[in-house]
Scaffold this motif. Sequence first.
Motif, mmCIF file in Angstrom:
data_model
loop_
_atom_site.group_PDB
_atom_site.id
_atom_site.type_symbol
_atom_site.label_atom_id
_atom_site.label_comp_id
_atom_site.label_asym_id
_atom_site.label_seq_id
_atom_site.Cartn_x
_atom_site.Cartn_y
_atom_site.Cartn_z
ATOM 1 N N ILE A 27 0.898 -1.082 0.099
ATOM 2 C CA ILE A 27 0.240 -0.040 -0.002
ATOM 3 C C ILE A 27 0.841 1.249 -0.176
ATOM 4 C CG2 ILE A 27 -1.900 1.252 1.133
ATOM 5 C CD1 ILE A 27 -2.604 -1.565 2.460
ATOM 6 N N PHE A 50 -8.628 -1.241 -2.171
ATOM 7 C CA PHE A 50 -9.204 -1.909 -0.830
ATOM 8 C C PHE A 50 -9.120 -1.195 0.284
ATOM 9 C CE2 PHE A 50 -9.274 -5.393 2.339
ATOM 10 C CZ PHE A 50 -10.498 -5.514 2.189
ATOM 11 N N ASN A 51 -7.637 -0.605 0.536
ATOM 12 C CA ASN A 51 -7.329 0.257 1.552
ATOM 13 C C ASN A 51 -8.562 1.586 1.475
ATOM 14 O OD1 ASN A 51 -5.121 2.290 3.045
ATOM 15 N ND2 ASN A 51 -5.573 0.375 3.983
ATOM 16 N N LEU A 83 -11.682 0.374 2.654
ATOM 17 C CA LEU A 83 -11.890 0.099 4.188
ATOM 18 C C LEU A 83 -12.019 1.633 4.925
ATOM 19 C CD1 LEU A 83 -9.290 -2.597 4.878
ATOM 20 C CD2 LEU A 83 -11.918 -3.019 5.087
ATOM 21 N N PHE A 84 -11.245 2.362 4.562
ATOM 22 C CA PHE A 84 -11.054 3.836 5.232
ATOM 23 C C PHE A 84 -12.532 4.248 5.013
ATOM 24 C CE2 PHE A 84 -6.420 4.280 5.350
ATOM 25 C CZ PHE A 84 -6.289 4.437 6.675
ATOM 26 N N SER A 101 -15.744 3.100 4.491
ATOM 27 C CA SER A 101 -16.747 2.474 5.124
ATOM 28 C C SER A 101 -16.397 2.724 6.772
ATOM 29 C CB SER A 101 -16.349 0.834 5.032
ATOM 30 O OG SER A 101 -15.441 0.258 5.645
ATOM 31 N N MET A 102 -15.261 3.054 7.034
ATOM 32 C CA MET A 102 -15.041 3.588 8.532
ATOM 33 C C MET A 102 -15.700 4.934 8.662
ATOM 34 S SD MET A 102 -11.741 3.514 10.841
ATOM 35 C CE MET A 102 -11.324 4.504 12.177
ATOM 36 N N ILE A 132 -19.362 4.677 8.961
ATOM 37 C CA ILE A 132 -19.619 3.999 10.354
ATOM 38 C C ILE A 132 -19.635 5.260 11.522
ATOM 39 C CG2 ILE A 132 -19.150 2.426 12.196
ATOM 40 C CD1 ILE A 132 -18.636 0.339 10.375
ATOM 41 N N ASP A 147 -4.072 -2.462 5.924
ATOM 42 C CA ASP A 147 -5.396 -2.907 5.678
ATOM 43 C C ASP A 147 -5.896 -3.544 6.982
ATOM 44 O OD1 ASP A 147 -5.930 -2.254 3.282
ATOM 45 O OD2 ASP A 147 -5.704 -4.259 2.187
ATOM 46 N N VAL A 159 -6.840 -1.243 9.626
ATOM 47 C CA VAL A 159 -8.123 -0.409 9.450
ATOM 48 C C VAL A 159 -9.184 -1.187 9.715
ATOM 49 C CG1 VAL A 159 -9.518 1.014 7.705
ATOM 50 C CG2 VAL A 159 -6.944 1.037 7.712
ATOM 51 N N GLU A 160 -9.372 -2.480 9.247
ATOM 52 C CA GLU A 160 -10.163 -3.487 9.588
ATOM 53 C C GLU A 160 -10.631 -3.378 11.267
ATOM 54 O OE1 GLU A 160 -8.671 -6.897 7.980
ATOM 55 O OE2 GLU A 160 -9.257 -6.420 6.088
ATOM 56 N N SER A 212 -9.764 -1.274 13.345
ATOM 57 C CA SER A 212 -10.213 -0.061 13.771
ATOM 58 C C SER A 212 -11.878 0.208 13.566
ATOM 59 C CB SER A 212 -9.564 1.168 13.109
ATOM 60 O OG SER A 212 -8.227 1.145 13.293
ATOM 61 N N ILE A 213 -12.295 -0.326 12.197
ATOM 62 C CA ILE A 213 -13.535 -0.441 11.980
ATOM 63 C C ILE A 213 -14.530 -1.183 12.969
ATOM 64 C CG2 ILE A 213 -15.506 -1.161 10.298
ATOM 65 C CD1 ILE A 213 -13.561 -0.486 8.125
#
Lengths: 222, 154
Positions: free
Chosen positions: A22, A96-97, A100-101, A103-104, A107, B131, B134-135, B137-138
């Motif tokens: 990444i 993908f990273n 993920l960010f 979707s955070m 939320i 990744d 972050v997972e 952290s979610i």
Amino acid sequence: MFNLPVTNIGGSELFVLEFGDIVNYFSVYTAALFAFALIFTALAIVSRPEKMVDIAFGGDAYYTKEIDPGLLRFQRFMAIACGLATLGAVVSGDVFNFTLFVSMVGITNIGIVAAYKNKHVLNAAFQYGIVAMLATVPLFGGAAIVLATTGTLSLWELYTAAVAVPLIAKIFLVLGVMGEGMAPFYIAKAEITRAQGAPFILMVHVSSLLVFLRVVEIVISM
Amino acid sequence: MTRPGLVISRISRVLSDYENLSALYALLVVGGVIIGIVTLPFIGYDDDQLYPKTLDPSSSLHPYDRGGEPFGTTDVAAQYPENSPYLGYVTAYLTPFSAFLADSTMHLGTTIVSHPGGITDEILYNTRGLDTVVETSILFVAFAIAAYLFRREE
């Protein structure tokens, strides 16, 4: 070592941050988004809406609002988490990273809105929650299609002309980001400046805007 | 309640109601899926995958068997191998605490799988470590929201 293949948005990279596969990059565009997110995260950290007073216009009177410190404490936590997720999303160099960010961000936005006890706000938060939950399907589906059709997730590879990303992956990415950041289009605008916890509500808007600007850059460059 | 008006004001009346939000979003997704089905014949699977995956139902680790040899040197594919100089060396990714335990006791090997830097998560922790962060952290944020909503007084 790294040279950004596409420089039509924001020019070439200024600084590269490597996390294994990444590789995050700061171009003028992403660095500007990063700076905005940084400023608003700092505002969420330093703002003290607990001490909010309203001054009656044209007189000496003022009155303090009813404040729930527990609510503001939780909302500050969510706003800072949202700011950090936005910081990661706007400079991420990996599909993908990035998802993920995003979707955070979604939320934490739900968390900020759902913390209120107002019935209308909670009804709205329920709808945002459903949409944000649904949005993970196109969001991660888009990233999965990118990986399946190109064999890589790194934006540095995807930006090259040799790699063709299918249209549906781009559509799914944009749909996913829209779903995760849909709240700002529907939240009552008066809340931004008048309600307690206004700086934290502002974070919902800023994060969604910045993430959306970033996905536009990704989709155009891919 | 329907009021007369221009088409655009009727549309904006529908859009302004957050009760219609999920239906509106579902409509957009259905539109996207239709485009996807139409363009499906033109999408091909790329055989040159960076993160290959093969399923071996006879393995005891199925479906989590990522291949490789525990405690040996395994060839791991990476987009940028120069960023991961310790690629393939499982025990190179101990956390500071695990490294301390490994230096001070002789028994860390029995719990290596349960440590960050264990065997099965090796590729995640090495080439795609951010990744994993972050997972986690979610999950943490989601639990924090659930705990706050559950515990607040009415």
